[in-house]
Design an enzyme around this catalytic site. Structure first.
Site, PDB file in Angstrom:
ATOM      1  N   CYS A 128      60.442  39.404  36.347  1.00 27.79           N
ATOM      2  CA  CYS A 128      60.634  38.126  37.058  1.00 27.79           C
ATOM      3  C   CYS A 128      59.834  38.129  38.352  1.00 27.79           C
ATOM      4  O   CYS A 128      59.661  37.087  38.974  1.00 27.79           O
ATOM      5  CB  CYS A 128      62.089  37.797  37.339  1.00 27.79           C
ATOM      6  SG  CYS A 128      63.239  39.141  37.171  1.00 27.79           S
TER       7      CYS A 128
ATOM      8  N   GLU B  96      69.813  33.938  38.063  1.00 24.24           N
ATOM      9  CA  GLU B  96      68.487  34.320  38.568  1.00 24.24           C
ATOM     10  C   GLU B  96      67.511  33.847  37.507  1.00 24.24           C
ATOM     11  O   GLU B  96      67.552  34.299  36.365  1.00 24.24           O
ATOM     12  CB  GLU B  96      68.445  35.836  38.775  1.00 24.24           C
ATOM     13  CG  GLU B  96      67.218  36.315  39.522  1.00 24.24           C
ATOM     14  CD  GLU B  96      66.059  36.638  38.598  1.00 24.24           C
ATOM     15  OE1 GLU B  96      65.305  35.699  38.237  1.00 24.24           O
ATOM     16  OE2 GLU B  96      65.924  37.812  38.237  1.00 24.24           O
TER      17      GLU B  96
END
Lengths: 517, 517
Positions: free
Chosen positions: A304, A267
């Site tokens: 994020c 990720e």
């Protein structure tokens, strides 16, 4: 602090004081170097960790599902028993405030227990069977059982920005344990002490569970060689990674170049565009600007899912929105970033964006020379400047956002069509924006793992309907998530047993399937 | 034959007579070249196919699930309407007997209808939702819906050995359609005529379904450039491949090197070891040898699940088993292979194995110079010669097997531990073999996607409990299957919709989920 540091690799029950190169954490709020020095794991130590993990895998896979939920519950309890140490060291190593760390610890233990419950009730470990049909013509049909089996040892590279929930005992470890996979964590070099405290808690939980010691290991490493030796070890079965694009791609490349490639779920973050449509901008521009400022600066922009890109139509409503956003960001202010590396990258990335043609800097990020404290940054450009900027798709990790103005509704769609893969995309619209919302939805669901309506992408729920992932380069595989219970699928593979003799069914207690009982 | 060949690329409703290099099929039973000549698709034609497919994807994803099951049913019906043409051309292009082709057609249409039913009842398209909790402290919880959405256009590289069930309208196409993904098939250059007949049937089904023409395309190509241009096209979302290791790895490499990598599921075959344990060998050696001979020569050994490796303990029972196997293989005889390439590779691979140190050839494969007819081959060696042979892990595609003898029960486990990833592994054992069976099961479930007890791996059922896949190098990703309804997962990705406004829920009919209604 009750914890006494070993500064050693945790290899099952052994604590190996390593001979590898040393590194120490730095307190980002003071610039002070923190004791003790941690050492890079050597190849021999990594090899030892993998051998223990492989042997644990072969034993654990025969144990009942209850062994997984018991372990997850024990890890949660052991983490809670060292909560004060985790928080104290966490504050020192990451600069995150106490309330945030206590909250993140709660999220971490709740996550472990959620996986435990979903393993227990069999929801995560699908199995299915088809009965034999001995009289079928022209050929009899065999009895088949399909079970989802653990892949084997999983390497977890935790995130710097969630030192608990995406780290040693975070979501990747929880989902690997739920799948029945041993875990080897590569401790984040910026919070090695916190990693050790959490790692010892997991090791105690493994011991209490009665599972083989190799179910968990923790190794330290600031050098890329440690990641290389870990990812390329032949006994490793999968990798979970959360972090930067560069590091994620390097790990993926290492895994692909193995003689036997293994899956990597990396990720790697994204821009998380927020589209504020014209009617909504006119009706709620000022409130939206204030909410957005809070989302951009939340946790000093170190999520994020921070909204780094805001798309609005140019005009008076836009100008009022921008003025309000500048003011709100100024009022919010910045904070202490996690570590000097994050701060330096943030300042370099905002400087690079400031140099892009046609991009106007509305807020210059402040910085202190000695600590990691920074202020928020804001940029603005028309669509064309965004489209042609070489830094367009690079993640800026920190409290910064880029307002891109479009001339008309077509501009929203053109921008959406040019986006790279995203973790999230948000659409804010009123009734009069409905037609544009429909068109954007059609485009954006190709680009993002999660579509947020009338809200902000920060705040990732941990449940069975969460998708924290998305098309490349947000992650390496859009078919999986790293948050929520579906994350377990990354570490399971189907195995079909054809005409399994009754005498072998009892050889191992298997997932909750009547065929195995 | 009613079908009149266009020898053109099928790009939606267009039939493009290509200017690319030509290739024609050869009748493997006679050596005769078959009319017409087919042409490699050009870059422009491939680009056109992908643009049509992308546009179809954006439209199809808004249609109800029923559009997928309707298409699958129509494809089955259209294939049946040209059954005689398919069989006639199939015999000419592949050398497969009529009964086999009619049977394979039945499997193909049954497979399409199975996927249709499983799509219809919602089993394949998982979705889940979590209700909002506006009163949660400290922050309200949003409403989340997770839906499995189509990845986008899928390229299908069909197998040479199943010209119907693993080809134009085979399992990969059926699972991509079930996922709601448009398909572009690269026709197998050894059966281009059969591919055209099947491709026209699919194109008619798309037309009748009312779906956009770009839902299906078929391109021809004997040159690797066609595969390269297809796999590297930016609008392609995934690849399904069945074939040789070399071709599968080349396609995987192309996909990994794209600026935006895409998932490739390549099924590349395996040895499919059969372990016949000591008590069983003594009790049923002769019968097992006869059954095994039938499995080795079934379809002239041209199944990815043919047993190419047989493991037995040395001794008198072994010698009797080997003698019986030689006799049974001789009695079974060979047959006509699919095409000259397969025949040449089979003869080269068996010659190479014959040259390996310590390997004894028990049956030399016969071959005719003009046609593709070959006879069966059989080899024997002790474990040590197997372990050190450089050709050990190479698939021999055709009627050949290798008996490896071990000295003791430990030898079975040593061999199992050294196996590369397999599609299948089979264990034959009696009550007295139970302890060894348990140990082998523990090792072999790490190595294979399907474990067969007291049977042979040929005969892959199409149902919801089938796993046709396995660890690398059997496939590129052990977490997916290419046969059975679970194959749909290769082409789906989860998308989470957070606080979706009621006004947008109706914008598209979505999978069978109350939240979407």
């Amino acid at each position: 602090m009750k914890h006494v540091f070993h500064a050693a690799q945790i290899l099952g029950s052994q604590r190996i004081p390593s001979s590898g190169a040393g590194h120490a954490a730095v307190n980002p709020a003071t610039g002070e170097t923190l004791e003790p020095v941690f050492h890079d794991a050597t190849f021999e130590e990594i090899d030892r960790a993998l051998r223990l993990a492989w042997s644990a895998h072969l034993a654990w896979k025969k144990r009942p599902l209850a062994s997984r939920s018991a372990l997850l519950d024990l890890v949660a309890r052991e983490l809670e028993s060292v909560a004060d140490d985790l928080v104290e060291r966490g504050i020192a190593e990451t600069g995150l405030p106490e309330a945030r760390l206590r909250n993140e610890l709660g999220r971490t233990t709740a996550q472990l227990r959620l996986f435990a419950r979903h393993v227990e009730d069999g929801r995560l470990i699908e199995s299915r069977s088809v009965a034999a049909a001995p009289d079928r013509v022209p050929t009899p049909a065999p009895a088949l059982v399909l079970a989802m089996r653990p892949l084997g040892p999983v390497a977890v590279f935790g995130a710097g920005n969630f030192p608990l929930a995406f780290s040693v005992a975070g979501g990747d470890t929880a989902s690997a344990f739920a799948a029945g996979c041993p875990v080897i964590v590569k401790a984040h070099p910026h919070h090695p002490g916190l990693s050790e405290i959490a790692g010892e808690a997991v090791a105690r939980a493994v011991h209490e569970s009665g599972l083989p010691e190799g179910v968990f290991g923790l190794i330290h490493g600031a050098s890329p060689n440690v990641a290389r030796d870990l990812v390329q070890h032949p006994l490793l079965a999968a990798v979970a990674f959360t972090g930067s694009t560069a590091a994620g791609l390097a790990i993926r490349d290492l895994a692909e170049r193995r003689p036997t490639p293994i899956p990597v779920f990396a990720e790697m973050g994204s821009q998380n565009p927020v589209f504020i449509l014209p009617a909504r901008l006119r009706a709620r521009g000022a409130e939206t600007a204030r909410e957005l400022a809070a989302a951009i600066t939340l946790g000093v922009g170190q999520f994020c899912t921070r909204p780094s890109l805001v798309v609005v139509q140019q005009g008076q409503a836009c100008d009022r929105f921008v003025a309000e956003l500048i003011q709100a960001l100024d009022a919010q202010g910045g904070g202490v970033m996690l570590n000097p590396t994050c701060r330096d990258r943030f300042l370099a990335a905002t400087a690079a964006l400031n140099g892009a043609k046609g991009v106007q800097r509305l807020l210059e990020p402040s910085a202190e020379p000695r600590t990691c404290a920074v202020g928020p940054a804001l940029f603005r450009s028309p669509l064309e400047a965004w489209a042609s900027a070489s830094v367009r798709d690079e993640e800026i990790f920190g409290p910064s956002s880029w307002i891109v103005t479009v001339e008309d509704t077509e501009g929203f769609l053109r921008l959406a069509g040019r986006l790279p893969g995203q973790l999230t995309a948000a659409i804010h619209g009123d009734e009069d924006d409905l037609s544009l919302m429909r068109d954007l939805l059609t485009l954006l669901e190709e680009k993002a793992g999660r579509l947020v309506f009338d809200g902000y992408p920060t705040g990732v729920e941990v449940n069975e309907a969460m998708m924290h992932g998305g098309p490349f380069p947000a992650t390496t595989d859009s078919r999986f998530t790293s948050v929520g219970t579906l994350a377990v699928r990354r570490f399971l593979r189907p195995v079909c047993y054809q005409n399994l003799p009754p005498a072998l069914r009892g050889h191992a207690e298997r997932p909750n399937d009547p065929v195995w009982e």
